[in-house]
Design a protein around this motif. Sequence first.
Motif, PDB file in Angstrom:
ATOM      1  N   VAL A 125      34.526  45.161 -25.893  1.00 24.05           N
ATOM      2  CA  VAL A 125      34.758  43.800 -26.368  1.00 24.05           C
ATOM      3  C   VAL A 125      35.689  43.862 -27.571  1.00 24.05           C
ATOM      4  CG1 VAL A 125      33.721  41.716 -27.305  1.00 24.05           C
ATOM      5  CG2 VAL A 125      32.511  43.019 -25.547  1.00 24.05           C
ATOM      6  N   GLU A 126      36.762  43.062 -27.543  1.00 23.32           N
ATOM      7  CA  GLU A 126      37.710  43.009 -28.649  1.00 23.32           C
ATOM      8  C   GLU A 126      37.820  41.572 -29.157  1.00 23.32           C
ATOM      9  OE1 GLU A 126      39.007  45.496 -30.083  1.00 23.32           O
ATOM     10  OE2 GLU A 126      38.623  47.105 -28.627  1.00 23.32           O
ATOM     11  N   TYR A 127      37.773  41.422 -30.512  1.00 22.06           N
ATOM     12  CA  TYR A 127      37.910  40.120 -31.158  1.00 22.06           C
ATOM     13  C   TYR A 127      39.329  40.002 -31.688  1.00 22.06           C
ATOM     14  CZ  TYR A 127      32.850  40.298 -30.831  1.00 22.06           C
ATOM     15  OH  TYR A 127      31.564  40.408 -30.359  1.00 22.06           O
ATOM     16  N   CYS A 128      40.110  39.120 -31.084  1.00 21.05           N
ATOM     17  CA  CYS A 128      41.553  39.097 -31.316  1.00 21.05           C
ATOM     18  C   CYS A 128      41.961  38.483 -32.647  1.00 21.05           C
ATOM     19  CB  CYS A 128      42.234  38.352 -30.173  1.00 21.05           C
ATOM     20  SG  CYS A 128      41.853  39.039 -28.543  1.00 21.05           S
ATOM     21  N   ALA A 129      41.161  37.586 -33.229  1.00 28.80           N
ATOM     22  CA  ALA A 129      41.540  36.900 -34.465  1.00 28.80           C
ATOM     23  C   ALA A 129      40.761  37.395 -35.671  1.00 28.80           C
ATOM     24  CB  ALA A 129      41.348  35.393 -34.309  1.00 28.80           C
ATOM     25  N   GLU A 130      39.908  38.377 -35.498  1.00 28.64           N
ATOM     26  CA  GLU A 130      39.138  38.906 -36.624  1.00 28.64           C
ATOM     27  C   GLU A 130      39.968  39.945 -37.386  1.00 28.64           C
ATOM     28  OE1 GLU A 130      36.640  37.542 -37.592  1.00 28.64           O
ATOM     29  OE2 GLU A 130      35.449  36.724 -35.951  1.00 28.64           O
ATOM     30  N   GLN A 131      39.627  40.156 -38.656  1.00 28.05           N
ATOM     31  CA  GLN A 131      40.362  41.076 -39.515  1.00 28.05           C
ATOM     32  C   GLN A 131      39.791  42.486 -39.497  1.00 28.05           C
ATOM     33  OE1 GLN A 131      43.249  40.050 -40.936  1.00 28.05           O
ATOM     34  NE2 GLN A 131      42.800  38.159 -39.797  1.00 28.05           N
ATOM     35  N   PHE A 132      38.946  42.778 -38.519  1.00 25.93           N
ATOM     36  CA  PHE A 132      38.376  44.125 -38.399  1.00 25.93           C
ATOM     37  C   PHE A 132      38.488  44.586 -36.957  1.00 25.93           C
ATOM     38  CE2 PHE A 132      34.938  41.117 -37.700  1.00 25.93           C
ATOM     39  CZ  PHE A 132      34.349  41.583 -36.545  1.00 25.93           C
ATOM     40  N   LEU A 146      27.530  39.505 -40.325  1.00 28.21           N
ATOM     41  CA  LEU A 146      27.834  38.434 -41.272  1.00 28.21           C
ATOM     42  C   LEU A 146      28.494  37.257 -40.564  1.00 28.21           C
ATOM     43  CD1 LEU A 146      27.922  37.463 -44.199  1.00 28.21           C
ATOM     44  CD2 LEU A 146      30.132  38.629 -44.459  1.00 28.21           C
ATOM     45  N   LYS A 147      29.417  37.544 -39.651  1.00 29.84           N
ATOM     46  CA  LYS A 147      30.093  36.482 -38.910  1.00 29.84           C
ATOM     47  C   LYS A 147      29.100  35.704 -38.047  1.00 29.84           C
ATOM     48  CE  LYS A 147      34.590  37.073 -39.819  1.00 29.84           C
ATOM     49  NZ  LYS A 147      35.533  35.991 -40.158  1.00 29.84           N
ATOM     50  N   ARG A 148      28.150  36.379 -37.434  1.00 33.44           N
ATOM     51  CA  ARG A 148      27.156  35.696 -36.605  1.00 33.44           C
ATOM     52  C   ARG A 148      26.279  34.777 -37.441  1.00 33.44           C
ATOM     53  NH1 ARG A 148      26.249  41.467 -33.925  1.00 33.44           N
ATOM     54  NH2 ARG A 148      27.852  41.351 -32.277  1.00 33.44           N
TER      55      ARG A 148
END
Length: 524
Positions: A125-132, A146-148
């Motif tokens: 799973v890849e999060y495209c707009a996250e900074q990590f 933290l995001k959740r």
Amino acid sequence: MRRLHDSLTGVRSAQCMQLIRTRAVQYVRMSTDMQENSIAIQAEAIAVFAARAGLNIVRSYEDFGRSGLKAAGRAGLQQLIADVRSGSADFGTILIYDVSRWGRFQDTDESAYYEYICRSHGVSVEYCAEQFCNDGSLSASILKTLKRVMAGEFSRELSVKVFAGQAKIVSLGCHRGSVAGYGLRRCLIDGVTGQRTTLRDGQRKRLSTDRVVLVPGPTDELRVISDIYRSFVQNKMSLSAIARQLNNQSVKNSSGRAWSDVAIREILTNEKYIGSAQFNKTSRKLGGPSVKNSRSMWIEAIGAYEMVVPIDLFQRAQQQLAFNARAYTDNELLDSLTALWCVTGRLTASTIDADDIAPCVNAYKEHFGGLGAAYDRIGYRPAFRSGQSTHFRFAVMSQLVARLRSLGCSVNWTSGSSHICVNEELVIAFIVVSARPSCGKNQWQLRRSAPLKPDITVLARLSDGDLGPKDYFLIPSLFLIGKTWLTVSARRLKRASHFRSSTLDPLIALCIQDRIGGANAARA
């Protein structure tokens, strides 16, 4: 050759795995069209990420206009998880805009659970707009958690703000919602000019500064509302009786459908018909269960709209509803039943429910355990009752069994059963009905639920005075093949007159013959 075959097979498997790793799917979700992270914005960011990572997007799973509070109702997410769990997914990566796209769950572990399902089946799973980078490191795990939490907290804060805004609108005497109700219409008031415009069904206000109030609807609908209150308050008609009266007059409700007692109750109890704007009568926070709130928690603006029902008439309707909802005493129920008996001359469940004033059948069942017990209390003896059916059937079957045994037949019968087995091969079922059906449809509905399939069904009809059987119909099983319900109408019985007999002598004559199998062998 075998070694060469294994080598080629291994090469092909490696190529397939490499191809799957370069194949990706995207999951996008939005709650409303006004969200900043719309489907188009999410898809654009995901496409840029895929191009940089050398991934080929082969499929898109989408949920339009779906809240992130629950997974229920999100067909895109459910299909994605089902494809991953199947073990035959033709992709190796799932691309998501950010962590909140899984959902703004109040339980943060639920979002992590869906990601765990994907990883456990070999899909990253890849999060495209996250900074990590979602590489499983400690920092990535902390940031995802933290995001959740922030996603769930966003929903809680938004819920508070939306509730405050809606409560403020109602307290100012404005209407919220898209449905006005029968006899009312929504009127748009321009926030700048004050111009009024009647909104049709499905129309919305254009600007946030505009306000909507309720105004009286067409004259014919107002006349129907007046008739409903008069029928209920003055004529003491039940809610079901009023609904039947309107349906007989071909009057449709606000949605164009037939009236029901629920729709009638809504008109009699909703205070918008006396000009009050109300909100928060029930609440459903963050996708939880609906809760009925006490009146102290309601948001009300009394006199916000023009009244279509006088207050005194509305209050009389509330008193009548409270009176109808009270617990009936035994004497009240029995007096009503006796009065109905005197008027109609006979009592049945249909005549009781059809009466506009009498309590319903369920009230008698709850108080006395059944209509039969209530009939006994007032001395009413119906022409036919199920208890008498059992009694007559037992008497007829007892006489038949005794006669057959006296003639040398072998009879297997358990007392209370509706079936007998003669000479270990002929199965006979007995059914007792009244001379005339009591359901008002000129037919008998007979349920044949016994596991033992009869060869002959004996239909015994009682005489009008219930003094004994009027006649018998000896129906062969070939007329009942594969049927659980036997519908017998007066017309069918007339056509089956050749099966009719005033006595059971033809059946006895059949039973005292030699065994059917032996007789057939002798004839052969």
